[in-house]
Design an enzyme around this catalytic site. Sequence first.
Site, PDB file in Angstrom:
ATOM      1  N   MET A  90     -20.794 -34.976 -33.930  1.00 38.94           N
ATOM      2  CA  MET A  90     -22.023 -34.991 -33.603  1.00 38.94           C
ATOM      3  C   MET A  90     -23.457 -35.048 -34.607  1.00 38.94           C
ATOM      4  O   MET A  90     -24.386 -34.721 -34.758  1.00 38.94           O
ATOM      5  CB  MET A  90     -22.414 -33.534 -33.119  1.00 38.94           C
ATOM      6  CG  MET A  90     -21.315 -32.944 -32.122  1.00 38.94           C
ATOM      7  SD  MET A  90     -21.320 -34.222 -30.685  1.00 38.94           S
ATOM      8  CE  MET A  90     -22.873 -33.168 -29.601  1.00 38.94           C
ATOM      9  N   HIS A 109     -17.624 -40.971 -25.556  1.00 41.96           N
ATOM     10  CA  HIS A 109     -18.790 -40.168 -25.162  1.00 41.96           C
ATOM     11  C   HIS A 109     -18.563 -39.814 -23.744  1.00 41.96           C
ATOM     12  O   HIS A 109     -18.010 -40.679 -22.836  1.00 41.96           O
ATOM     13  CB  HIS A 109     -19.986 -41.352 -25.242  1.00 41.96           C
ATOM     14  CG  HIS A 109     -21.367 -40.725 -24.597  1.00 41.96           C
ATOM     15  ND1 HIS A 109     -21.924 -39.887 -25.549  1.00 41.96           N
ATOM     16  CD2 HIS A 109     -22.015 -41.028 -23.665  1.00 41.96           C
ATOM     17  CE1 HIS A 109     -23.031 -39.355 -24.951  1.00 41.96           C
ATOM     18  NE2 HIS A 109     -23.083 -40.116 -23.674  1.00 41.96           N
TER      19      HIS A 109
HETATM   20  C1  GRF Z   1     -16.228 -34.215 -26.079  1.00 42.11           C
HETATM   21  O1  GRF Z   1     -16.867 -34.078 -24.526  1.00 42.11           O
HETATM   22  C2  GRF Z   1     -16.932 -35.515 -26.367  1.00 42.11           C
HETATM   23  O2  GRF Z   1     -16.914 -36.610 -25.696  1.00 42.11           O
HETATM   24  C3  GRF Z   1     -18.351 -35.200 -26.755  1.00 42.11           C
HETATM   25  O3  GRF Z   1     -18.265 -33.557 -27.364  1.00 42.11           O
HETATM   26  C4  GRF Z   1     -17.054 -33.222 -26.848  1.00 42.11           C
HETATM   27  C5  GRF Z   1     -16.094 -32.678 -27.673  1.00 42.11           C
HETATM   28  O4  GRF Z   1     -15.040 -32.047 -27.676  1.00 42.11           O
HETATM   29  N1  GRF Z   1     -18.897 -36.044 -27.866  1.00 42.11           N
HETATM   30  P1  GRF Z   1     -13.829 -31.732 -28.683  1.00 42.11           P
HETATM   31  O5  GRF Z   1     -14.477 -31.386 -29.869  1.00 42.11           O
HETATM   32  O6  GRF Z   1     -13.031 -33.176 -28.693  1.00 42.11           O
HETATM   33  O7  GRF Z   1     -12.985 -30.813 -28.064  1.00 42.11           O
END
Ligand code: GRF
Length: 212
Positions: A90, A109
């Site tokens: 993030m 995404h």
């Molecule tokens: C996922 O939906 C990804 O696409 C978004 O944040 C979420 C992260 O999930 N950017 P994780 O950490 O892989 O469980």
Amino acid sequence: MKRLVVLISGQGSNMQAIVRQCALQGWPAQVVGVLSNRPDAKGLAFAQEQGIATAVVDHRAYESREAFDDALSEAIDALRPDGVILAGFMRILGERFVQRYAQRLLNIHPSLLPAFPGLDTHQRALDAGCKVAGATVHFVTAELDHGPIVMQSVVAVRADDDAHTLAQRVLRSEHVIYPQSVRWWVQDELVVQDGRVRHRAGLDQTCFFTES
Ligand code: GRF
């Protein structure tokens, strides 16, 4: 054998799906490191249990975005990766970082890009009255949530969905398309031309995701 480094910020369920499928399907690849910008990222514990090297590069310790990107690059390069996989990472990465890993930097995404880049994608899709949602795996370019599209999942929006239920369903579809996309990249099955990605043998790059 391709060396993969996965970057996470949270639970890392996509990273877990990639680690599991890599082992189960015997890809010519290995996840050699999992890095996080957050010390409390839950996915770090899973990686450690699997015997994968982990490291934290806490963005709060750096004065500028560039300084953070440089520290992150250093930690990544120490693992000598072939590919770098952003999985729920993030932080926005700068142009220099993106250039450094060009053609070998993938992201997922949770929207059907180019619709709804950035945050709050699920709520924005609901507010727009979308009847389908989904997720996109793409090569990373300097523009946020942009770049040649490897694969997309399509998920029906239900009348009673809220952002949480929709996000959960889209996430389950991510666990299908992200490992698949990484596997194709690892096996040199992707061709990028004029900003478009095609599978060398013409395999289907869409996943119409349904659950019983
Ligand atoms: C996922 O939906 C990804 O696409 C978004 O944040 C979420 C992260 O999930 N950017 P994780 O950490 O892989 O469980």
